[in-house]
Design an enzyme around this catalytic site. Structure first.
Site, PDB file in Angstrom:
ATOM      1  N   LEU A  14      -4.177 -17.423  65.821  1.00  0.00           N
ATOM      2  CA  LEU A  14      -4.644 -18.292  65.294  1.00  0.00           C
ATOM      3  C   LEU A  14      -4.867 -17.893  64.129  1.00  0.00           C
ATOM      4  CD1 LEU A  14      -6.592 -20.716  66.955  1.00  0.00           C
ATOM      5  CD2 LEU A  14      -8.829 -19.185  65.864  1.00  0.00           C
ATOM      6  N   HIS A  15      -3.745 -18.243  63.453  1.00  0.00           N
ATOM      7  CA  HIS A  15      -3.579 -18.235  62.167  1.00  0.00           C
ATOM      8  C   HIS A  15      -2.605 -19.628  61.626  1.00  0.00           C
ATOM      9  CE1 HIS A  15      -4.408 -14.063  61.290  1.00  0.00           C
ATOM     10  NE2 HIS A  15      -3.321 -13.862  62.601  1.00  0.00           N
ATOM     11  N   ALA A  16      -2.715 -20.534  60.936  1.00  0.00           N
ATOM     12  CA  ALA A  16      -1.939 -21.249  60.205  1.00  0.00           C
ATOM     13  C   ALA A  16      -2.235 -22.288  60.700  1.00  0.00           C
ATOM     14  CB  ALA A  16      -0.845 -21.406  59.271  1.00  0.00           C
ATOM     15  N   PRO A  18      -2.134 -23.405  64.245  1.00  0.00           N
ATOM     16  CA  PRO A  18      -2.829 -23.318  65.690  1.00  0.00           C
ATOM     17  C   PRO A  18      -4.364 -23.350  64.933  1.00  0.00           C
ATOM     18  CG  PRO A  18      -0.983 -21.133  66.011  1.00  0.00           C
ATOM     19  CD  PRO A  18      -1.316 -21.709  64.876  1.00  0.00           C
TER      20      PRO A  18
END
Length: 87
Positions: A14-16, A18
């Protein structure tokens, strides 16, 4: 209040990008929504909050929704996570 555990399916977690999709989806609902990982809970409508959890692929998170459209919010967010963030 609705609560559901879900495993992050995509490799980057769950980075940038997404995380942005997740937050945009959360903001479509009136309910208060939180994401919890390892006993730490943040507002699911806050990019910095979600990014601060450092959620990687394969991690189990808890999504919590409370409000008038809590069931719809929870279903939509779980669906998004399970799809690998392909909405």
């Amino acid at each position: 209040m609705c609560v559901k555990d879900v495993v992050i399916q995509n490799q980057v977690g769950l980075h940038a990008r997404p995380a942005t999709f997740f937050i945009q989806k959360a903001n479509e609902f009136r309910s208060s929504i939180w994401v919890e990982k390892d006993e730490r809970r943040v507002n699911a409508k806050s990019l910095l909050g979600v990014l601060s959890l450092g959620i990687v692929g394969g991690t189990s998170i808890k999504i919590i929704a409370d409000g008038t459209d809590e069931k719809d919010a929870l279903d939509a967010l779980v669906s998004l996570v399970e799809s690998g963030f392909v909405d």
